[in-house]
Design a protein around this motif. Structure first.
Motif, mmCIF file in Angstrom:
data_model
loop_
_atom_site.group_PDB
_atom_site.id
_atom_site.type_symbol
_atom_site.label_atom_id
_atom_site.label_comp_id
_atom_site.label_asym_id
_atom_site.label_seq_id
_atom_site.Cartn_x
_atom_site.Cartn_y
_atom_site.Cartn_z
ATOM 1 N N LEU A 48 -6.137 1.505 -3.305
ATOM 2 C CA LEU A 48 -6.418 2.902 -2.970
ATOM 3 C C LEU A 48 -7.637 3.018 -2.056
ATOM 4 O O LEU A 48 -7.652 3.848 -1.143
ATOM 5 N N GLU B 50 0.823 -1.207 0.000
ATOM 6 C CA GLU B 50 0.000 0.000 0.000
ATOM 7 C C GLU B 50 0.860 1.261 0.000
ATOM 8 O O GLU B 50 0.560 2.239 -0.688
ATOM 9 N N ARG C 135 -7.204 10.423 -2.984
ATOM 10 C CA ARG C 135 -5.785 10.058 -3.071
ATOM 11 C C ARG C 135 -4.875 11.175 -2.582
ATOM 12 O O ARG C 135 -3.890 10.921 -1.888
ATOM 13 N N ALA D 143 -4.763 11.332 1.120
ATOM 14 C CA ALA D 143 -4.023 10.187 1.650
ATOM 15 C C ALA D 143 -2.517 10.407 1.538
ATOM 16 O O ALA D 143 -1.760 10.122 2.474
ATOM 17 N N VAL D 144 -2.082 10.945 0.403
ATOM 18 C CA VAL D 144 -0.654 11.236 0.214
ATOM 19 C C VAL D 144 -0.197 12.269 1.233
ATOM 20 O O VAL D 144 0.847 12.105 1.889
ATOM 21 N N LEU E 146 1.087 4.210 -2.790
ATOM 22 C CA LEU E 146 0.935 5.616 -2.416
ATOM 23 C C LEU E 146 2.139 6.450 -2.865
ATOM 24 O O LEU E 146 1.988 7.608 -3.255
ATOM 25 N N ILE F 35 -6.407 2.100 1.350
ATOM 26 C CA ILE F 35 -5.541 3.173 1.869
ATOM 27 C C ILE F 35 -6.390 4.313 2.421
ATOM 28 O O ILE F 35 -6.145 4.810 3.531
#
Length: 201
Positions: A176, A145, A188, A191-192, A149, A179
């Motif tokens: 994703l 994961e 996304r 999350a980053v 990422l 995550i």
């Protein structure tokens, strides 16, 4: 005598910083700027020992300015002031060449002490951000994961991510989804950012 340049947009705060530092017998504020555009030229002309910069000036990437300053005036130590005291912000400031990264709201007497410290080559960092950077919380994400990422952080589309990792497009989408669920984020990009702030990437 320690020669200082201040970069701060807010006139009231800039004046206060100048007054505090100039009141010390061994400190001399040779320039105070309300924007970063003149900083490199002023640093070349005045050759300050320390440049105190507000990293949060609007409309400008101050870390890019700090990096440029480190190239053209390597003897000028940068003491960066910020209210965003995260591990990610600390790491970015260090990479840009700042010798200090501290809370913008620190007591005046403490600012004078830190200016003296960076002037003689010491590194000074906000303790909370430094501890968090050195001891990031355990990641809830698996190795795979995190790998997904890291590539997402490059801004690649799903098909390219799948191709790079030799995975099916649907598998990447599943990763994703997991995550975002584990990190409690909505997309996304969030999350980053969360993973970077936490020091997982």
């Amino acid at each position: 005598m320690i020669r200082i340049v201040i970069v701060e947009e807010m006139g009231l705060l800039r004046g206060a910083l100048r007054a505090v530092l100039s009141s010390e017998d061994d400190l001399d504020v040779v320039a105070d700027l309300h924007e970063s555009g003149e900083l490199v030229a002023v640093a070349r002309a005045r050759r300050p020992d320390v440049v105190v910069v507000d990293l949060e000036l609007p409309g400008v990437d101050m870390l890019a300015v700090v990096a440029q300053l480190a190239e053209v005036a390597p003897r000028s130590a940068v003491l960066a002031l910020s209210t965003q005291l995260t591990p990610e912000a600390l790491q970015r400031a260090i990479r840009a060449g700042a010798r200090g990264f501290v809370d913008k709201n620190l007591p005046p007497a403490e600012l004078a002490r830190l200016v003296r410290a960076v002037a003689v080559g010491e590194r000074v960092f906000d303790p909370t951000a430094a501890v968090a950077a050195l001891n990031p919380p355990d990641s809830p994400l698996t190795g795979r994961e995190l790998e997904v990422l890291r590539i997402v952080a490059e801004g690649l589309p799903l098909k390219e991510i799948a191709r790079r990792l030799f995975l099916a497009h649907g598998t990447v989408r599943n990763h994703l989804s997991v995550i975002m669920r584990k990190t409690g984020t909505r997309n996304r990009l969030e999350a980053v950012r969360q993973a970077q702030r936490a020091g997982w990437l």
